[in-house]
Design a protein around this motif. Structure first.
Motif, PDB file in Angstrom:
ATOM      1  N   GLN A 151      56.490  31.726  51.802  1.00 27.42           N
ATOM      2  CA  GLN A 151      57.024  33.291  51.795  1.00 27.42           C
ATOM      3  C   GLN A 151      56.342  33.840  50.832  1.00 27.42           C
ATOM      4  O   GLN A 151      56.880  35.179  50.142  1.00 27.42           O
ATOM      5  N   LEU A 152      55.242  33.366  50.139  1.00 30.90           N
ATOM      6  CA  LEU A 152      54.485  34.135  49.047  1.00 30.90           C
ATOM      7  C   LEU A 152      53.449  35.050  49.476  1.00 30.90           C
ATOM      8  O   LEU A 152      52.447  34.519  50.095  1.00 30.90           O
ATOM      9  N   GLU A 153      53.469  36.223  49.145  1.00 32.29           N
ATOM     10  CA  GLU A 153      52.210  37.109  49.740  1.00 32.29           C
ATOM     11  C   GLU A 153      51.402  37.376  48.205  1.00 32.29           C
ATOM     12  O   GLU A 153      51.870  37.813  47.336  1.00 32.29           O
ATOM     13  N   ILE A 154      49.982  36.719  48.324  1.00 34.59           N
ATOM     14  CA  ILE A 154      49.189  37.443  47.280  1.00 34.59           C
ATOM     15  C   ILE A 154      48.135  38.084  47.950  1.00 34.59           C
ATOM     16  O   ILE A 154      48.000  37.888  49.354  1.00 34.59           O
ATOM     17  N   GLY A 155      47.245  38.786  47.314  1.00 33.87           N
ATOM     18  CA  GLY A 155      46.050  39.708  47.933  1.00 33.87           C
ATOM     19  C   GLY A 155      44.684  38.623  48.053  1.00 33.87           C
ATOM     20  O   GLY A 155      44.395  37.941  47.137  1.00 33.87           O
ATOM     21  N   GLY A 156      43.719  39.212  49.082  1.00 36.44           N
ATOM     22  CA  GLY A 156      42.623  38.561  48.969  1.00 36.44           C
ATOM     23  C   GLY A 156      41.991  39.279  48.296  1.00 36.44           C
ATOM     24  O   GLY A 156      42.300  40.611  47.751  1.00 36.44           O
ATOM     25  N   GLY A 157      40.761  39.114  47.985  1.00 41.34           N
ATOM     26  CA  GLY A 157      39.541  40.084  47.498  1.00 41.34           C
ATOM     27  C   GLY A 157      39.074  41.124  48.580  1.00 41.34           C
ATOM     28  O   GLY A 157      39.215  41.059  49.811  1.00 41.34           O
ATOM     29  N   LEU A 158      38.951  42.368  47.868  1.00 39.95           N
ATOM     30  CA  LEU A 158      38.741  43.601  48.564  1.00 39.95           C
ATOM     31  C   LEU A 158      37.114  44.167  48.276  1.00 39.95           C
ATOM     32  O   LEU A 158      36.829  43.893  47.355  1.00 39.95           O
ATOM     33  N   GLY A 159      36.647  44.463  49.737  1.00 38.11           N
ATOM     34  CA  GLY A 159      35.063  44.782  49.476  1.00 38.11           C
ATOM     35  C   GLY A 159      34.272  43.678  48.920  1.00 38.11           C
ATOM     36  O   GLY A 159      34.260  42.630  49.664  1.00 38.11           O
ATOM     37  N   LYS A 160      33.475  44.004  48.192  1.00 36.15           N
ATOM     38  CA  LYS A 160      32.441  42.869  47.636  1.00 36.15           C
ATOM     39  C   LYS A 160      33.046  41.620  47.146  1.00 36.15           C
ATOM     40  O   LYS A 160      32.537  40.642  47.159  1.00 36.15           O
ATOM     41  N   LEU A 161      34.453  41.520  46.769  1.00 39.87           N
ATOM     42  CA  LEU A 161      34.940  40.401  46.439  1.00 39.87           C
ATOM     43  C   LEU A 161      35.705  39.442  47.429  1.00 39.87           C
ATOM     44  O   LEU A 161      36.477  38.484  47.270  1.00 39.87           O
TER      45      LEU A 161
END
Lengths: 369, 369
Positions: free
Chosen positions: A325-335
């Motif tokens: 149930q843990l949301e973390i974020g992926g990289g955005l754009g170039k990352l």
């Protein structure tokens, strides 16, 4: 009826929302011209002035998300042909650039590596060279975790009659944001980061210098919805009807601001720092590498490289979400694909949340799908 | 903590909100990229297609109030130099005109008396003359209570390659709105009228013809926030992150749509008509005069002249609010001070609410302050 899964929100926002904010959101709706709602708007404005550390009369909650707040500033403060200097060291500087161009601005960009910040002397030299009508930098780059210092920028910008604009979407109430002391002319934020209110409103503030420009444009702003000459009269001045304000969202923001001020801004900044250090120690101990400049990293947004042992980072994030149930974020754009973004914002910046984050990461990184 | 007074919302909106919608609003926030939220967005889209009576794939809840939805359509569908024909018979046609002009449109207006509608033959003749790229009329003028017929407009507009746009902010789910059957290319609404969800989102729908225009513009839309090429990818298509959707507001809209469809649109239209007739009978019995064209009056918004016995109409409305918790609307624009607007929308379109409205009016009109 709607079934909402339980989630631990530790991505780049939205952040976990306190129960009393959810309770406020669900209170009965009243009219947008009701004197009782006008009082709520006044209190929202007064509390926003306190968290922005400003006496700006033009301080309000724009009726859209943080991106609408950014657009409100670009649309009202940039006139066709205006020279603008905007820093790009992540996704959100790029978006500011897009918005300034749509408003007719002639935009010059400074670029820095994603995760790094700009050297102040480099910015000052560019301001001297261009004498821009508008200078905009992102205080807390949500896409990279970098924290841009704002010292000395206002003096250099004002010397040539320009306006200094700051994106503090992710920093507001999680880090010192000093609108008046830093001489910032206009700033925008979001509700769903360190304020821990659901997304839907954008706190904005504009100095008298900025409003002088907005009120004396040669052409109307591109947007009617975001036109500060109209919105400003509803939030203050004549109280003339403009649009139907998102009444219940303002209830939620009211309660979120009350909680932040009850805690005290200094205490809240210190809590974010303390919980960040705890998280960072746990991550480093497990071999995670930070990808942002260690001298200029945000406490509330932690950019780490995806461990080499993880072949499919999107699958690992799905596993974190579905099994833990843990949301973390992926990289955005170039990352994208390279980094993860772990947020500890507002109501979620707590020791017990760090334990939950580290346990879930242990399970998934040790046994990736 | 926030104290919200009890109110009977019978102005031009917001309307009374059902308890289950308030409960949905207060559910825990989840991420805007969470698969569970994507499912909610899909369900919101499917339910919006049902209430708009359309198969348009591009149907979504714009992340702003009804005015933002109007601007989204003008910004994306009007290119600089486009000839537009827009009817003005109240405040909202005037606002559409303003927005189309900011988008670069060359706007020609038809005017009708406030409270009256346009003669269809007159509109058709003007379309023949101008061959406009965009034709926009307000279905339900919230400022006057007039209901504009839309028959024959699409055929005439399409003959010259134009797009037909409809404002159905106040009519959606309170009156028949037949996007596909009427050939409407793009329409926008609000959540706080007959849908009885708090304000904050704007349901919009666009046909393939409309999206072809939006997708093939020579210049970008004025707005990044409302750019359908970007917003559309988040609501459908690639699901690319654009802005952080107002998650909890979408919960509320989801539940409001569910309630509307559970009741059945035909039943809901009939209920609005039945309660309108009851209200009208009571008002006429008390000597109130309707100020809108009796042949083309909206059921959910009743425009009546302020009784001669009332010297200060604003004071009378304050008395209704403070002593009887009843909100009704004052006149807007040209009708300010002359008329009152009494709304019976969505969850508020009930027999018992009519009794409460009439009792409060009896007390205040008989004994004005």
């Amino acid at each position: 009826m709607l079934q909402i899964p339980h989630r631990l929100l530790h991505g780049p926002g939205p952040s976990p929302v306190a129960p009393s904010v959810l309770e406020a959101l669900g209170k009965p709706c009243i009219g947008h011209m009701d004197p009782a709602f006008m009082r709520i708007m006044n209190e929202v404005r007064e509390m926003l002035q306190l968290v922005f550390r400003t006496e700006n009369a033009m301080t309000l909650a724009c009726s859209g998300t943080g991106s609408a707040g950014a657009e409100m500033l670009m649309d009202n403060l940039v006139e066709p042909g205006d020279v603008c200097l905007i820093g790009i060291n992540g996704v959100f500087g790029g978006r500011l650039t897009d918005k300034a161009k749509r408003a007719g601005g002639v935009v010059h960009n400074l670029h820095a590596e994603w995760g790094q910040v700009f050297d102040t002397d480099e910015i000052l030299a560019k301001i001297e060279e261009l004498k821009p009508a508008l200078v905009a930098f992102v205080h807390a780059e949500t896409s990279t975790g970098a924290c841009q210092p704002f010292d000395r920028l206002a003096e250099a910008t004002h010397k040539h009659g320009g306006l200094l604009v700051m994106d503090c979407v992710t920093s507001l109430t999680g880090l010192p944001v000093e609108i008046d002391a830093w001489g910032v002319d206009a700033a925008y934020s979001g509700t769903q980061k360190c304020l821990s209110c659901p997304p839907g409103l954008s706190p904005v503030t504009l100095s008298e210098r900025a409003m002088h420009k907005a009120n004396n444009r040669k052409t109307p702003a591109n947007s009617w919805y975001l036109d500060l000459n109209l919105v400003g009269n509803y939030w203050g001045g004549s109280r003339a009807y403009h649009h139907t304000a998102p009444v219940n969202m303002n209830y939620g923001l009211h309660e979120a601001l009350r909680l932040a001020l009850e805690e005290g801004l200094e205490n809240r900044w210190a809590r974010h720092q303390r919980v960040h250090e705890l998280l960072k120690a746990g991550l480093v101990e497990r071999g995670f590498e930070y990808a942002s400049d260690p001298e200029h990293s945000l406490p509330m947004l932690n950019l780490v490289r995806v461990p080499d042992t993880i072949a499919d980072e999107a699958a690992a994030r799905r596993q974190l979400l579905e099994e833990h149930q843990l949301e973390i974020g992926g990289g955005l754009g170039k990352l994208a694909g390279e980094c993860w973004r772990i947020g500890i914002m507002g109501h979620g910046a707590r020791e017990e949340n760090v334990s939950a984050i580290l346990s879930a990461l242990d399970a998934v990184v040790a046994q990736p799908v």
